[in-house]
Design an enzyme around this catalytic site. Structure first.
Site, PDB file in Angstrom:
ATOM      1  N   HIS A  71       0.847  -1.190   0.000  1.00  0.00           N
ATOM      2  CA  HIS A  71       0.000   0.000   0.000  1.00  0.00           C
ATOM      3  C   HIS A  71       0.886   1.244   0.000  1.00  0.00           C
ATOM      4  O   HIS A  71       2.074   1.179   0.325  1.00  0.00           O
ATOM      5  CB  HIS A  71      -0.903  -0.002   1.228  1.00  0.00           C
ATOM      6  CG  HIS A  71      -2.035  -0.977   1.131  1.00  0.00           C
ATOM      7  ND1 HIS A  71      -3.096  -0.972   2.001  1.00  0.00           N
ATOM      8  CD2 HIS A  71      -2.285  -1.983   0.245  1.00  0.00           C
ATOM      9  CE1 HIS A  71      -3.952  -1.923   1.676  1.00  0.00           C
ATOM     10  NE2 HIS A  71      -3.474  -2.561   0.615  1.00  0.00           N
ATOM     11  N   GLU A  73       1.075   3.969   1.944  1.00  0.00           N
ATOM     12  CA  GLU A  73       1.693   4.343   3.214  1.00  0.00           C
ATOM     13  C   GLU A  73       2.836   3.392   3.549  1.00  0.00           C
ATOM     14  O   GLU A  73       3.902   3.819   3.995  1.00  0.00           O
ATOM     15  CB  GLU A  73       0.650   4.319   4.344  1.00  0.00           C
ATOM     16  CG  GLU A  73      -0.545   5.209   4.111  1.00  0.00           C
ATOM     17  CD  GLU A  73      -1.720   4.521   3.421  1.00  0.00           C
ATOM     18  OE1 GLU A  73      -2.854   4.956   3.643  1.00  0.00           O
ATOM     19  OE2 GLU A  73      -1.511   3.554   2.651  1.00  0.00           O
ATOM     20  N   CYS A 108      -5.933   1.905   5.568  1.00  0.00           N
ATOM     21  CA  CYS A 108      -6.721   0.699   5.815  1.00  0.00           C
ATOM     22  C   CYS A 108      -6.606   0.273   7.272  1.00  0.00           C
ATOM     23  O   CYS A 108      -5.584   0.487   7.925  1.00  0.00           O
ATOM     24  CB  CYS A 108      -6.270  -0.435   4.889  1.00  0.00           C
ATOM     25  SG  CYS A 108      -4.599  -1.018   5.179  1.00  0.00           S
ATOM     26  N   CYS A 118      -2.347  -0.522   7.324  1.00  0.00           N
ATOM     27  CA  CYS A 118      -1.599   0.740   7.337  1.00  0.00           C
ATOM     28  C   CYS A 118      -1.801   1.521   8.629  1.00  0.00           C
ATOM     29  O   CYS A 118      -0.864   2.147   9.124  1.00  0.00           O
ATOM     30  CB  CYS A 118      -1.961   1.577   6.118  1.00  0.00           C
ATOM     31  SG  CYS A 118      -1.379   0.818   4.584  1.00  0.00           S
TER      32      CYS A 118
END
Length: 181
Positions: A71, A73, A108, A118
């Site tokens: 992801h 981040e 998330c 995250c």
């Protein structure tokens, strides 16, 4: 023993963004999201990590930038960790004291892949990330009831929605998804 260093600002074309210009940082994150490959199984997200005291960008990232099901981040944090010579779970030891995270989609709170969400990565960094700025709340397509906002607030981390780019962010985020009728 690994040598640890404080992350230095990276040289990316964002030098004209003024301190506190959250809209421009979100636009930068959105431009990063467009680099992510469109897929039906995830959102295309961009993220930017900023040292608030110096207004310097420490890292950028986007969905699937790094190998694996990464992801945005997560990519920021992994790149910062590598640059600093520490593991990602020790980033809190080397980051400046007042860091902001800009992310086009709310971090998330659950990963269907089993990877660390995250929001948990943000919380693991500790008190260095003071505020998370989001462009849109996570849609309920993959996971319902994202609890990131609540978890961040409970940890004393600010959560701020930057309004105005929702349509563009969702268009980029959902590229590659099936469109319903």
């Amino acid at each position: 023993m690994m040598k640890t260093t404080t992350p230095q600002a990276i040289d990316i074309p964002a030098g004209d963004i003024q301190a506190g210009d959250h809209q421009s940082y979100m636009k930068l994150a959105l431009s990063l999201a467009t680099e992510s490959p469109p897929k039906p199984t995830n959102y295309r997200v961009g993220a930017v990590v900023v040292d608030v005291a110096t207004n310097k960008i420490l890292a950028t990232g986007y969905t699937l930038e790094l190998p694996g099901n990464t992801h945005a981040e997560q990519c920021c944090f992994e790149k910062l960790a590598e640059k600093s010579g520490v593991s990602a779970d020790r980033l809190g030891e080397v980051l400046p004291d007042n860091v902001a995270l800009y992310t086009t989609v709310e971090p998330c709170s659950q990963r269907l892949s089993g990877n660390l969400p995250c929001v948990d990565r943000i919380l693991a960094i500790g008190s260095k990330i003071k505020t998370v700025y989001v462009g849109v709340y996570e849609p309920d397509k993959f996971v319902n009831d994202n609890s990131s906002k609540q978890k961040l607030k409970e940890a004393g981390i600010g959560f701020v929605h930057i309004a105005g780019l929702e349509k563009d962010i969702l268009e980029v985020a959902t590229a590659g998804h099936e469109r319903s009728g």
